[in-house]
Design a protein around this motif. Structure first.
Motif, PDB file in Angstrom:
ATOM      1  N   HIS A 128      54.130  72.879  -6.946  1.00  0.00           N
ATOM      2  CA  HIS A 128      52.934  73.516  -6.379  1.00  0.00           C
ATOM      3  C   HIS A 128      52.411  74.588  -7.331  1.00  0.00           C
ATOM      4  N   ARG A 129      53.304  75.323  -7.963  1.00  0.00           N
ATOM      5  CA  ARG A 129      52.873  76.359  -8.897  1.00  0.00           C
ATOM      6  C   ARG A 129      52.173  75.733 -10.109  1.00  0.00           C
ATOM      7  N   HIS A 130      52.629  74.570 -10.555  1.00  0.00           N
ATOM      8  CA  HIS A 130      51.953  73.893 -11.659  1.00  0.00           C
ATOM      9  C   HIS A 130      50.551  73.435 -11.239  1.00  0.00           C
ATOM     10  N   VAL A 131      50.410  72.980  -9.987  1.00  0.00           N
ATOM     11  CA  VAL A 131      49.080  72.604  -9.488  1.00  0.00           C
ATOM     12  C   VAL A 131      48.143  73.808  -9.589  1.00  0.00           C
ATOM     13  N   HIS A 132      48.620  74.949  -9.125  1.00  0.00           N
ATOM     14  CA  HIS A 132      47.816  76.179  -9.155  1.00  0.00           C
ATOM     15  C   HIS A 132      47.443  76.563 -10.579  1.00  0.00           C
ATOM     16  N   ASP A 133      48.429  76.583 -11.471  1.00  0.00           N
ATOM     17  CA  ASP A 133      48.174  77.048 -12.837  1.00  0.00           C
ATOM     18  C   ASP A 133      47.237  76.117 -13.593  1.00  0.00           C
ATOM     19  N   PHE A 134      47.388  74.805 -13.373  1.00  0.00           N
ATOM     20  CA  PHE A 134      46.512  73.845 -14.044  1.00  0.00           C
ATOM     21  C   PHE A 134      45.069  74.010 -13.553  1.00  0.00           C
ATOM     22  N   ALA A 135      44.898  74.166 -12.246  1.00  0.00           N
ATOM     23  CA  ALA A 135      43.561  74.379 -11.697  1.00  0.00           C
ATOM     24  C   ALA A 135      42.951  75.677 -12.218  1.00  0.00           C
ATOM     25  N   GLN A 136      43.777  76.703 -12.350  1.00  0.00           N
ATOM     26  CA  GLN A 136      43.287  77.986 -12.865  1.00  0.00           C
ATOM     27  C   GLN A 136      42.738  77.814 -14.278  1.00  0.00           C
ATOM     28  N   ASP A 137      43.464  77.098 -15.132  1.00  0.00           N
ATOM     29  CA  ASP A 137      42.974  76.848 -16.494  1.00  0.00           C
ATOM     30  C   ASP A 137      41.654  76.096 -16.483  1.00  0.00           C
ATOM     31  N   CYS A 138      41.519  75.162 -15.552  1.00  0.00           N
ATOM     32  CA  CYS A 138      40.314  74.324 -15.517  1.00  0.00           C
ATOM     33  C   CYS A 138      39.070  75.115 -15.135  1.00  0.00           C
ATOM     34  N   VAL A 139      39.191  76.075 -14.214  1.00  0.00           N
ATOM     35  CA  VAL A 139      38.006  76.841 -13.816  1.00  0.00           C
ATOM     36  C   VAL A 139      37.774  78.048 -14.718  1.00  0.00           C
ATOM     37  N   ASN A 140      38.848  78.579 -15.309  1.00  0.00           N
ATOM     38  CA  ASN A 140      38.704  79.734 -16.197  1.00  0.00           C
ATOM     39  C   ASN A 140      37.769  79.441 -17.363  1.00  0.00           C
ATOM     40  N   GLN A 141      37.771  78.200 -17.827  1.00  0.00           N
ATOM     41  CA  GLN A 141      36.957  77.850 -18.991  1.00  0.00           C
ATOM     42  C   GLN A 141      35.477  78.119 -18.752  1.00  0.00           C
ATOM     43  N   GLY A 142      35.058  78.023 -17.500  1.00  0.00           N
ATOM     44  CA  GLY A 142      33.663  78.264 -17.182  1.00  0.00           C
ATOM     45  C   GLY A 142      33.364  79.688 -16.763  1.00  0.00           C
ATOM     46  N   GLY A 143      34.321  80.609 -16.989  1.00  0.00           N
ATOM     47  CA  GLY A 143      34.113  82.009 -16.658  1.00  0.00           C
ATOM     48  C   GLY A 143      34.492  82.384 -15.241  1.00  0.00           C
ATOM     49  N   VAL A 144      35.051  81.452 -14.473  1.00  0.00           N
ATOM     50  CA  VAL A 144      35.467  81.723 -13.090  1.00  0.00           C
ATOM     51  C   VAL A 144      36.920  82.202 -13.100  1.00  0.00           C
ATOM     52  N   SER A 145      37.146  83.364 -12.514  1.00  0.00           N
ATOM     53  CA  SER A 145      38.474  83.980 -12.583  1.00  0.00           C
ATOM     54  C   SER A 145      39.428  83.461 -11.524  1.00  0.00           C
ATOM     55  N   ASN A 146      38.952  83.321 -10.288  1.00  0.00           N
ATOM     56  CA  ASN A 146      39.858  83.082  -9.166  1.00  0.00           C
ATOM     57  C   ASN A 146      39.666  81.704  -8.545  1.00  0.00           C
ATOM     58  N   LEU A 147      40.768  81.170  -8.054  1.00  0.00           N
ATOM     59  CA  LEU A 147      40.715  79.931  -7.288  1.00  0.00           C
ATOM     60  C   LEU A 147      40.331  80.258  -5.847  1.00  0.00           C
ATOM     61  N   LEU A 148      39.638  79.322  -5.210  1.00  0.00           N
ATOM     62  CA  LEU A 148      39.185  79.528  -3.839  1.00  0.00           C
ATOM     63  C   LEU A 148      40.047  78.796  -2.820  1.00  0.00           C
ATOM     64  N   LEU A 149      40.606  77.655  -3.203  1.00  0.00           N
ATOM     65  CA  LEU A 149      41.323  76.803  -2.252  1.00  0.00           C
ATOM     66  C   LEU A 149      42.817  76.732  -2.506  1.00  0.00           C
ATOM     67  N   ILE A 150      43.219  76.680  -3.769  1.00  0.00           N
ATOM     68  CA  ILE A 150      44.637  76.500  -4.101  1.00  0.00           C
ATOM     69  C   ILE A 150      45.292  77.867  -4.232  1.00  0.00           C
ATOM     70  N   ARG A 151      46.248  78.119  -3.388  1.00  0.00           N
ATOM     71  CA  ARG A 151      47.004  79.362  -3.447  1.00  0.00           C
ATOM     72  C   ARG A 151      48.380  79.083  -4.027  1.00  0.00           C
ATOM     73  N   PRO A 152      48.903  79.998  -4.846  1.00  0.00           N
ATOM     74  CA  PRO A 152      50.261  79.774  -5.366  1.00  0.00           C
ATOM     75  C   PRO A 152      51.260  79.877  -4.234  1.00  0.00           C
ATOM     76  N   PRO A 153      52.331  79.096  -4.274  1.00  0.00           N
ATOM     77  CA  PRO A 153      53.339  79.196  -3.217  1.00  0.00           C
ATOM     78  C   PRO A 153      54.011  80.556  -3.249  1.00  0.00           C
ATOM     79  N   ALA A 154      54.393  81.047  -2.092  1.00  0.00           N
ATOM     80  CA  ALA A 154      55.116  82.319  -2.034  1.00  0.00           C
ATOM     81  C   ALA A 154      56.466  82.149  -2.694  1.00  0.00           C
ATOM     82  N   ARG A 155      56.839  83.135  -3.470  1.00  0.00           N
ATOM     83  CA  ARG A 155      58.141  83.081  -4.126  1.00  0.00           C
ATOM     84  C   ARG A 155      59.247  83.285  -3.110  1.00  0.00           C
ATOM     85  N   ASP A 156      60.321  82.511  -3.270  1.00  0.00           N
ATOM     86  CA  ASP A 156      61.489  82.651  -2.398  1.00  0.00           C
ATOM     87  C   ASP A 156      62.326  83.815  -2.910  1.00  0.00           C
TER      88      ASP A 156
END
Length: 422
Positions: free
Chosen positions: A384-412
């Motif tokens: 799940h954390r890889h899903v979040h990080d990959f999506a973050q890279d994809c939107v960052n390229q266009g100047g968008v800082s934050n994800l709207l839908l994908i939240r990183p999983p809470a750390r155990d």
């Protein structure tokens, strides 16, 4: 389904790795080979990197993968009986995985560790094939590259090391060419002059070829991915997987194709295509520009960041489920946005009030494809954390800082290391 050296020596098809399977191999007196190693005792947790365990793992990885079985007696390389290895908890398992990463260079990722039986207990370490060889073991100022020679572990000679480096570079070149081909196929024929298209592909680094996926199996991959993707990103935007015919995949060239189900001119803005290949590869092609809004349609160059998140979520959910069906683990990912119109591409987000906002967007005359490698068989939280990080890279390229839908999983917090008290 799993296929290991134990299945091979018994002449069995892929299937679960069970205690009964190990018993059968021992009764048959299965002998050690280059991909099967019997051990009577587990290495201790304390000082694990200094034991033979890293060398044994590196040798298996350098030899195309195999299994190390702890809890079996052998005489002249042939199994003669079971031995109880004692308690084996999660901390011990983490130590094994850690040693394969920290005591071997390059690290060996993706170990599968199985606990078999209760009395006697055994532990099986399944070492995946690797394209990153030679894997080296360091002892103080010296290093060596171990390899299996039938049932023995020996050290590579200089020419063997040289040949393995050449093979590594050749495999990487071939893997890149395969991803290039998948991407080109998925992008061909898309009307990128009218609206931007998202193209995403994933290819197993070392494909494990078994029986061809049946139509029912491909439908199960699609159904599983449809459910899994919503645990990564909810329905805050359009999911490509919901706009293909998931119930009737069509045969293609060594693949199953979920064809577009968003039919008609009014639905063209959400057209999507998904393919699941026989080697475990997956591709997603989705119209992502020119989406429908309240008073009409956006420009073909305008892309909502949340739509990118949904596509990333779908891609990684498909990877997870395709890997389960094809017994693969490490995947190379690539995601790009194809737009050939005159306007520069703009990635849009929303402000605190929920209104479309492009104040931080960077106009893109070309979207550089984003690439990553992910282990599809890793624990849920890590994946799940890889899903979040990959999506973050994809939107960052266009100047968008934050994800709207994908939240990183809470750390155990229970798995976090507690600093030693001085």
């Amino acid at each position: 389904m799993t296929f290991t050296a134990l299945h091979r020596v018994l002449g069995l098809p892929p299937g679960p790795l069970t205690d009964a399977l190990l018993d059968e191999a021992v009764v048959a007196g299965a002998t050690e080979t280059d991909d099967l190693d019997w051990k009577s005792e587990l290495p201790p947790m304390k000082g694990l990197p200094q034991t033979d365990f890293p060398k044994d793992v590196a040798a298996m990885a350098n030899s195309g993968g195999g299994v190390i079985v702890f809890g079996v007696r052998e005489v002249e390389k042939a199994a003669t009986g079971r031995v109880d290895v004692g308690e084996f908890d999660e901390a011990h398992e983490r130590s094994l995985r850690s040693a394969a990463i920290t005591a071997i260079s390059p690290p060996v990722f993706g170990l599968n560790v199985y606990r078999l039986g209760t009395n006697p207990r055994a532990v099986v370490v399944d070492v995946p094939a690797s394209i990153d060889g030679p894997h080296l073991i360091y002892k103080n100022d010296y290093f060596g590259a171990p390899i299996r020679n039938d049932s023995d572990t020996v050290w590579m000679k200089e020419r063997q090391i040289e040949a393995m480096y050449r093979a590594r570079f050749e495999e990487r070149r071939h893997a890149t060419e395969t991803v290039d081909k998948l991407y080109s196929e998925a992008a061909t024929g898309r009307n990128s002059t009218q609206r931007a298209w998202l193209i995403a592909v994933a290819h197993p680094r070392v494909p494990r070829f078994h029986d061809r996926l049946t139509r029912e199996e491909s439908k199960a991959v699609l159904a599983g991915a449809e459910a899994l993707t919503l645990t990564f990103a909810d329905r805050g935007n359009i999911h490509p997987i919901e706009n293909v015919d998931r119930h009737n995949p069509r045969p293609g060239l060594r693949r199953w194709v979920a064809v577009n189900a968003a039919a008609g001119e009014r639905a063209a803005w959400k057209e999507a295509w998904i393919s699941i290949h026989q080697d475990g590869s997956v591709t997603v092609a989705a119209a992502i520009g020119g989406s429908r809004v309240r008073d009409g349609y956006r420009g073909g160059w305008e892309v909502e960041s949340s739509a990118i998140e949904c596509a990333v979520s779908d891609l990684l959910a498909l990877v997870r489920k395709a890997a389960e069906a094809s017994d693969n683990d490490d995947y190379d990912l690539r995601l790009g946005i194809e737009w050939t119109g005159e306007q520069p591409l703009i990635i849009l987000t929303v402000d605190a009030g929920g209104y479309t906002y492009d104040g931080g967007s960077i106009p893109l005359h070309r979207y550089t494809p984003v690439e990553a490698t992910v282990n599809a068989s890793e624990p849920d939280e890590d994946f799940h954390r890889h899903v979040h990080d990959f999506a973050q890279d994809c939107v960052n390229q266009g100047g968008v800082s934050n994800l709207l839908l994908i939240r990183p999983p809470a750390r155990d917090e229970s798995t976090q290391q507690i600093p030693a008290q001085g």
